[in-house]
Design a protein around this motif. Structure first.
Motif, PDB file in Angstrom:
ATOM      1  N   ARG A 201       0.865  -1.184   0.000  1.00  0.00           N
ATOM      2  CA  ARG A 201       0.000   0.000   0.000  1.00  0.00           C
ATOM      3  C   ARG A 201       0.905   1.239   0.000  1.00  0.00           C
ATOM      4  O   ARG A 201       1.667   1.468   0.948  1.00  0.00           O
ATOM      5  CB  ARG A 201      -0.911  -0.015   1.224  1.00  0.00           C
TER       6      ARG A 201
ATOM      7  N   HIS B  41       0.728  -2.730  -7.192  1.00  0.00           N
ATOM      8  CA  HIS B  41       0.694  -2.069  -5.882  1.00  0.00           C
ATOM      9  C   HIS B  41      -0.589  -1.256  -5.722  1.00  0.00           C
ATOM     10  O   HIS B  41      -1.130  -0.712  -6.700  1.00  0.00           O
ATOM     11  CB  HIS B  41       1.924  -1.172  -5.719  1.00  0.00           C
ATOM     12  N   GLU B  42      -1.039  -1.157  -4.493  1.00  0.00           N
ATOM     13  CA  GLU B  42      -2.241  -0.384  -4.164  1.00  0.00           C
ATOM     14  C   GLU B  42      -1.816   1.057  -3.874  1.00  0.00           C
ATOM     15  O   GLU B  42      -1.006   1.297  -2.973  1.00  0.00           O
ATOM     16  CB  GLU B  42      -2.937  -0.986  -2.956  1.00  0.00           C
TER      17      GLU B  42
ATOM     18  N   PRO C 248      -3.613   4.466  -2.949  1.00  0.00           N
ATOM     19  CA  PRO C 248      -4.840   5.198  -2.643  1.00  0.00           C
ATOM     20  C   PRO C 248      -4.725   6.702  -2.782  1.00  0.00           C
ATOM     21  O   PRO C 248      -5.743   7.404  -2.750  1.00  0.00           O
ATOM     22  CB  PRO C 248      -5.112   4.813  -1.186  1.00  0.00           C
TER      23      PRO C 248
ATOM     24  N   ALA D 196      -4.856   7.646   3.987  1.00  0.00           N
ATOM     25  CA  ALA D 196      -4.311   6.670   3.028  1.00  0.00           C
ATOM     26  C   ALA D 196      -3.544   5.562   3.729  1.00  0.00           C
ATOM     27  O   ALA D 196      -3.460   4.436   3.226  1.00  0.00           O
ATOM     28  CB  ALA D 196      -3.404   7.375   2.022  1.00  0.00           C
TER      29      ALA D 196
ATOM     30  N   PRO E 290      -0.274   4.685   4.265  1.00  0.00           N
ATOM     31  CA  PRO E 290       0.652   3.922   3.415  1.00  0.00           C
ATOM     32  C   PRO E 290       1.691   3.151   4.225  1.00  0.00           C
ATOM     33  O   PRO E 290       2.123   3.586   5.288  1.00  0.00           O
ATOM     34  CB  PRO E 290       1.328   5.016   2.588  1.00  0.00           C
ATOM     35  N   GLU E 291       2.088   2.008   3.679  1.00  0.00           N
ATOM     36  CA  GLU E 291       3.262   1.317   4.205  1.00  0.00           C
ATOM     37  C   GLU E 291       4.531   2.065   3.776  1.00  0.00           C
ATOM     38  O   GLU E 291       5.487   2.181   4.539  1.00  0.00           O
ATOM     39  CB  GLU E 291       3.334  -0.113   3.672  1.00  0.00           C
TER      40      GLU E 291
END
Length: 314
Positions: free
Chosen positions: A2, A24-25, A27, A85, A87-88
């Motif tokens: 993410r 990959h995601e 957002p 969001a 995110p990683e």
């Protein structure tokens, strides 16, 4: 994984497309505000924004990310969007905004930057152009774990790219954009697998790629022809090298040139010859041959076409 992606120009757009293709995601995408472009100075979205909208990804365009800066409301809104969001990793490529500490700390696995040089050489704003201007024979991209310094973070992965004798900044840009897109996809795969090792940058070999200045566009013929030819390549397409020729109003843009292995005792700037093969100019060391030019308001022309419509005063 993410991800949040932050980038603005075409170099970054290539990486965004590769990350989407890799599954990959994403957002949220962050990019610079729309800028005036073209003859009508119409507000135009960045290449990254255009790609994000085509993929149906929400876009944030704050003018600053500093909560204590000139645009605190925009920074606060961007922070809320980033937190949502969740995110990683945040992937950054030629974004154009400084990331404050809160931004670097927000992704659970940090911020990765795609930098267009082999760090620590050419930290800063214009690594592609400065590498050509300096006569480097090799450059590349470095995937870097971002910190609060100017391109000072630990190195995670690099891809080397040769610089050809005739490569312009535009050509090298395209090669590095592809290399960068491949390197970030590979880096994220390794990060997921636990096989990405951070290496501190060497203390030796640090150079800085200063931002391009329009004042640099004017070629100074007191300098060596070899350097001038490299500058023509480095400044193609932006800001474009310029030179004044007799019989013409205003400077012309020089898109291609070469340094000749010959000497002259004529003063720098002296017009030595005009043929279909090139326009030869004396320099501080050697002769610069102009191969492709553009008059103000005209089109780019190879020298054999250019000289048909121009004859210097006797």
């Amino acid at each position: 994984m993410r991800l949040v992606f932050a980038g603005t120009p075409e170099f970054a757009r290539v990486a965004l497309d590769a990350l989407l293709a890799a599954g990959h995601e994403i957002p949220l995408v962050m990019t610079q505000p729309d800028r005036p472009a073209g003859r009508g100075l119409k507000l135009t979205p960045s290449p990254v924004k255009q790609a994000a909208l085509s993929a149906g990804i929400p876009v944030a365009q704050p003018r600053s990310l500093r909560l204590d800066g000139r645009y605190p409301d925009e920074a606060a809104q961007a922070r809320a969007q980033l937190e949502q969001a969740a995110p990683e990793v945040m992937v950054v490529a030629a974004y154009g905004l400084i990331l404050p500490a809160w931004t670097l700390a927000l992704p659970t696995r940090g911020c990765l930057n795609i930098h267009a040089s082999l760090l620590p050489r050419w930290r800063g704003a214009a690594p592609i152009q400065r590498a050509i201007e300096a006569g480097d024979t090799e450059t590349g991209v470095t995937i870097m774990q971002m910190d609060e310094g100017l391109d000072t973070g630990d190195m995670l992965l690099e891809r080397r790219v040769p610089i050809g004798d005739a490569d312009s900044a535009a050509q090298l840009h395209d090669a590095l954009a592809i290399a960068g897109s491949e390197a970030i996809v590979q880096s994220l795969q390794a990060l997921q697998a636990g096989g990405l090792t951070a290496q501190p940058q060497p203390a030796e070999g640090v150079t800085y790629a200063a931002k391009l200045d329009k004042a640099e566009a004017a070629l100074d013929c007191t300098q060596p022809a070899v350097l001038l030819a490299r500058r023509v390549r480095a400044f193609n397409p932006v800001p474009g090298a310029t030179l004044r020729l007799p019989g013409l109003d205003g400077p012309v843009k020089v898109w291609r040139a070469q340094a000749l292995e010959m000497s002259t005792e004529q003063a720098p700037g002296t017009l030595l010859g005009v043929t279909a093969e090139g326009i030869d100019i004396a320099t501080g060391a050697g002769v610069l041959r102009l191969l492709e030019l553009q008059k103000a308001g005209g089109k780019r022309q190879p020298v054999d076409v250019f000289v048909r419509g121009w004859q210097p005063a006797a």
